[in-house]
Scaffold this motif. Structure first.
Motif, PDB file in Angstrom:
ATOM      1  N   SER A  38       1.965  -5.407   0.080  1.00  0.00           N
ATOM      2  CA  SER A  38       1.902  -6.842   0.184  1.00  0.00           C
ATOM      3  C   SER A  38       1.295  -7.577  -0.867  1.00  0.00           C
ATOM      4  CB  SER A  38       1.635  -7.233   1.574  1.00  0.00           C
ATOM      5  OG  SER A  38       0.480  -7.286   1.775  1.00  0.00           O
ATOM      6  N   MET A  39       0.323  -6.735  -1.703  1.00  0.00           N
ATOM      7  CA  MET A  39      -0.637  -7.636  -2.491  1.00  0.00           C
ATOM      8  C   MET A  39      -0.465  -7.074  -3.955  1.00  0.00           C
ATOM      9  SD  MET A  39      -3.859  -8.279  -0.045  1.00  0.00           S
ATOM     10  CE  MET A  39      -4.537  -9.464  -1.201  1.00  0.00           C
ATOM     11  N   SER A  40      -0.892  -7.876  -5.014  1.00  0.00           N
ATOM     12  CA  SER A  40      -0.647  -7.331  -6.426  1.00  0.00           C
ATOM     13  C   SER A  40      -1.924  -6.802  -6.744  1.00  0.00           C
ATOM     14  CB  SER A  40      -0.465  -8.839  -7.305  1.00  0.00           C
ATOM     15  OG  SER A  40      -1.815  -9.453  -7.292  1.00  0.00           O
ATOM     16  N   LYS A  41      -2.249  -6.030  -7.854  1.00  0.00           N
ATOM     17  CA  LYS A  41      -3.505  -5.649  -8.249  1.00  0.00           C
ATOM     18  C   LYS A  41      -4.466  -6.885  -8.655  1.00  0.00           C
ATOM     19  CE  LYS A  41      -2.050  -1.326 -10.579  1.00  0.00           C
ATOM     20  NZ  LYS A  41      -2.160  -0.482 -11.965  1.00  0.00           N
ATOM     21  N   LYS A  42      -4.178  -7.972  -8.913  1.00  0.00           N
ATOM     22  CA  LYS A  42      -5.133  -8.877  -9.269  1.00  0.00           C
ATOM     23  C   LYS A  42      -5.692  -9.444  -7.974  1.00  0.00           C
ATOM     24  CE  LYS A  42      -5.826 -13.299 -11.481  1.00  0.00           C
ATOM     25  NZ  LYS A  42      -7.031 -13.374 -10.601  1.00  0.00           N
ATOM     26  N   GLU A  43      -4.625  -9.645  -7.085  1.00  0.00           N
ATOM     27  CA  GLU A  43      -5.221 -10.187  -5.525  1.00  0.00           C
ATOM     28  C   GLU A  43      -6.118  -8.979  -4.861  1.00  0.00           C
ATOM     29  OE1 GLU A  43      -1.368 -12.851  -3.806  1.00  0.00           O
ATOM     30  OE2 GLU A  43      -1.068 -10.519  -4.076  1.00  0.00           O
TER      31      GLU A  43
END
Length: 62
Positions: A38-43
């Motif tokens: 559910s989350m991006s690499k940046k998050e």
């Protein structure tokens, strides 16, 4: 978004490692398993890089 607890910070680190290919996704458990989806690499990086000093071990569920 910074992590609210040490456990959340550690789960984000595990999910980030899996997302980058350093760890197998099928080795993940619990929160890190859902975070990787559910989350991006940046998050994940932002949450995993949160300083641990002053954080509680586990955040309350309220």
């Amino acid at each position: 978004m910074p992590a609210k607890s040490k456990a959340q910070q550690m789960a984000a680190g595990a999910a980030l490692a899996a997302k980058c290919g350093e760890k197998k996704k099928n080795e993940l458990k619990g929160a890190s398993k859902s975070m990787v989806k559910s989350m991006s690499k940046k998050e994940l990086h932002d949450m995993a890089s949160t300083k641990r000093k002053g954080k509680v071990e586990h955040a309350s569920k309220s």
